[in-house]
Design a protein around this motif. Structure first.
Motif, PDB file in Angstrom:
ATOM      1  N   THR A 126       1.734   1.239  -4.413  1.00 39.99           N
ATOM      2  CA  THR A 126       0.324   1.068  -4.747  1.00 39.99           C
ATOM      3  C   THR A 126      -0.033   1.989  -5.920  1.00 39.99           C
ATOM      4  OG1 THR A 126      -0.069   0.682  -2.406  1.00 39.99           O
ATOM      5  CG2 THR A 126      -2.003   1.120  -3.772  1.00 39.99           C
ATOM      6  N   ARG A 169      11.950   7.027   3.328  1.00 40.56           N
ATOM      7  CA  ARG A 169      10.777   7.816   2.999  1.00 40.56           C
ATOM      8  C   ARG A 169      11.083   9.289   3.246  1.00 40.56           C
ATOM      9  NH1 ARG A 169       6.375   5.965   0.292  1.00 40.56           N
ATOM     10  NH2 ARG A 169       5.439   7.872   1.073  1.00 40.56           N
ATOM     11  N   ASN A 228      12.899  -5.612  -6.063  1.00 43.43           N
ATOM     12  CA  ASN A 228      12.267  -4.642  -6.964  1.00 43.43           C
ATOM     13  C   ASN A 228      11.412  -3.679  -6.179  1.00 43.43           C
ATOM     14  OD1 ASN A 228       9.664  -6.150  -6.847  1.00 43.43           O
ATOM     15  ND2 ASN A 228      10.863  -7.648  -8.010  1.00 43.43           N
ATOM     16  N   ASP A 244       9.740   8.950  -1.850  1.00 42.36           N
ATOM     17  CA  ASP A 244      10.921   8.264  -1.323  1.00 42.36           C
ATOM     18  C   ASP A 244      12.183   9.031  -1.705  1.00 42.36           C
ATOM     19  OD1 ASP A 244       9.721   5.932  -0.169  1.00 42.36           O
ATOM     20  OD2 ASP A 244       9.373   5.193  -2.199  1.00 42.36           O
ATOM     21  N   ARG A 249       2.360  -0.651   4.655  1.00 40.54           N
ATOM     22  CA  ARG A 249       2.426   0.806   4.686  1.00 40.54           C
ATOM     23  C   ARG A 249       1.370   1.315   5.655  1.00 40.54           C
ATOM     24  NH1 ARG A 249       2.153   3.739  -1.100  1.00 40.54           N
ATOM     25  NH2 ARG A 249       1.363   5.778  -0.482  1.00 40.54           N
TER      26      ARG A 249
END
Ligand code: WT7
Length: 590
Positions: free
Chosen positions: A369, A472, A365, A457, A483
């Motif tokens: 953030t 990205r 999945n 993305d 990250r």
């Protein structure tokens, strides 16, 4: 190689979400709010939903947390214990004159005090901020300074790092230390802040507390995350996120009260907050927290011993486990009934491995953030196409758009975008309205004006509506799921006396997805050597974090720069990958 679809009939379970397509077409957030406890005045509190709503039910006496420390010693807490201790912590903050909206930061390893202080802070209505225990002094200083944190909870070991920066933090008023015995003064502190003992404070605090009644938009927690430019930004989430935190835990991770659930993420990362604290407890399940590091034997033995039934982890960990099949053979993994993964692309080979060795499909999945909850997922009631992130969560509209904001046709590559509102979306970027606005794109399309949230993305959607991750769209590095912003690493590097300039990129890596590679121009009088590389690596670890140091360093005479003097990471990356760098005539140096 073509990977066959994994049919949903192969799942061993009756899922909480029996029919994804049906739920998607008939979904209504307002209706779903009925699953959440609102106070009579229409306000709510996320921590009340995670803990206090279970008071007086049979869940109150059930195990909420099985904590396994670095020496494999165990401690268990039932829901009632956590309710009382978070109340004590909220009362402690109150006695220190902390108010709604103040920032309370936790600089803690995975220990029970982290979970207690986090939810205690939410109960009061203050904003909880989590910091990885691996953070070095610069990472620590940047975040505490920017957030103007008033309180810091830490351990005596980590306090040494805090002491190195605390004079730079005029807003920091109180430091609470979890493992201090009695009121013994701390060595080497000095300055004006006398650290307080967590246990002293807690023992004086009442076990009764009425959770603050808060609006859905009241800030609950904040986490710093990296973007393309500048220092990490504080992403602010709110109490109203709870409806989505609860529902995604229930429908995507399939958490049921009778499960033994283990999310391996650290709460310094959003996964560890949403799916390692709030969501699972809101669903009344028993959670495992392992305070130690990744180690295949330890991990498998935890699953075997505690009969873990749901396991939520990350691709790098899975890939590391895949390299040691002989270790897996020693353990009985049959308790696991559901497995999910997040944070970076889950390669199809990992899904095939899961099917073969655990007899389970792994459910990938996707979220960020900023999105506050999972937004694209594979559901237990849906076929899995290995390599795909799945489909948008009910209530979320996801699309692939072009730079003008026009939706692309299936199979076309473009920006992964979401229709701009959903309950757990970040509410703001701390002190940076401009940055917040930069996430959104307004577009005039065939269907009128659309407001998009841009993930940063690239991806595509296939003809069946499954989303596929491509990469990205910016310089942000994902290393072992973490990250990392290249700017943060570069600024830590140039603080080293030998370094004049530094350019940092993510270099593709089979195990970690990417590793951090630094290109460095040395100051006159310094000579590149393996010893210097090692020294620079240690230096960066100390400044930033264990995971944010360059595993590879290359010394260069010159770095590619624009005429305005900006180092061109794109060129460094293309050279590293052996790609054509295109027209570089606008570059100043090179
Ligand atoms: C970035 C977000 C992931 C949980 C929260 C931490 C990458 C995330 C996937 C996935 C491919 C993924 C994206 C995203 N990412 N999940 N399933 N497949 N890439 O999120 O630290 O804010 O990072 O992680 O690039 O933008 P985060």
């Amino acid at each position: 190689m073509n990977y066959p679809t994994i049919k949903k009939s192969e799942h061993k379970i009756t899922p909480n979400l029996p029919d994804y397509e049906e739920a998607y077409s008939n979904f209504d957030w307002e209706e779903m709010k009925k699953e959440i406890h609102y106070f009579e005045d229409g306000t709510l509190n996320a921590a009340y939903n995670a803990l206090d709503k279970h008071k007086g039910t049979e869940t109150e006496n059930k195990t909420a947390l099985i904590f396994i420390d670095t020496n494999n010693k165990e401690q268990t807490f039932n829901y009632g214990d956590l309710i009382k201790q978070t109340n004590q912590f909220a009362n402690t903050l109150k006695s220190l004159e902390i108010k709604k909206g103040d920032r309370v930061f936790m600089f803690l390893p995975r220990i029970p005090e982290l979970y207690i202080s986090f939810l205690g802070t939410l109960k009061l209505g203050a904003i909880a901020g989590n910091l990885f225990a691996a953070f070095g002094k610069e990472a620590l200083e940047d975040r505490l300074k920017d957030s103007k944190a008033k309180v810091l909870i830490t351990t005596s070991e980590l306090l040494e790092r805090v002491n190195e920066v605390k004079d730079q933090l005029p807003h920091l008023k109180k430091i609470i230390v979890t493992d201090a015995a009695g009121s013994t003064p701390f060595k080497g502190t000095g300055g004006s802040i006398e650290p307080l003992s967590y246990h002293n404070l807690m023992s004086k605090a009442s076990e009764e507390f009425e959770c603050a009644h808060l609006d859905e938009d009241s800030p609950s927690y904040m986490l710093y995350t990296s973007g393309t430019t500048g220092k990490p930004k504080g992403v602010i989430h709110a109490h109203g996120d709870i409806v989505q935190q609860h529902l995604t835990s229930k429908w995507i991770l399939d958490i049921k009260p009778e499960d033994i659930y283990w999310c391996t993420a650290d709460p310094g990362w959003v996964t560890g907050v949403v799916y390692g604290i709030i969501g699972p407890w809101s669903n009344g399940t028993t959670q495992i927290v392992h305070g130690g590091r990744f180690d295949p034997d330890t991990w498998y033995s935890i699953i075997e011993k505690h009969k873990v039934s749901i396991w939520y982890t990350a691709p790098t960990a899975i890939r590391m486990l895949m390299t040691k099949p002989e270790i897996l053979e020693k353990y009985d993994m049959s308790s696991i009934r559901y497995m999910a993964s997040v944070g970076e692309p889950l390669n199809p080979e990992a899904i095939v491995w899961g099917k073969k060795h655990l007899n389970l499909p792994i459910h990938d999945n996707y979220w960020q953030t900023e999105t506050g909850s999972i937004v694209i997922a594979n559901y237990p009631s849906m076929d899995i196409k290995p390599g795909s992130m799945g489909k948008p969560f009910p209530g979320i509209e996801a699309a692939i758009i072009d730079p003008k904001g026009i939706e692309l046709e299936p199979e076309q590559e473009g920006d992964i975008a979401l229709k701009s509102i959903w309950p757990s979306r970040m509410k703001m970027i701390w002190g940076n309205e401009e940055k917040f606005k930069s996430y959104f794109r307004e577009a005039k399309g065939p269907q009128g004006i659309q407001h998009w949230y841009l993930t940063g993305d690239k991806g595509k959607k296939d003809t069946d509506g499954y989303f596929w991750f491509i990469g990205r769209d910016d310089d942000v590095i994902k290393t072992a799921g973490e990250r990392v912003g290249p700017f943060e690493v570069e600024s830590a590097l140039v603080a080293h006396p030998a370094i004049a300039e530094a350019g940092v990129i993510g270099k593709p890596d089979e195990m970690r997805g990417a590793i951090i590679k630094a290109f460095i121009k040395l100051n006159p009088g310094f000579e590149g050597s393996d010893t210097l590389k090692e020294e620079i690596q240690q230096f960066t670890k100390k400044q930033l974090a264990g995971h944010a140091y360059p595993r590879e360093i290359e010394f260069r005479e010159k770095l590619p720069k624009t005429r305005s003097g900006k180092i061109m990471r794109r060129v460094l990356k293309q050279e590293e990958l052996g790609e054509d760098v295109g027209d570089i005539s606008t570059m100043e140096e090179y």
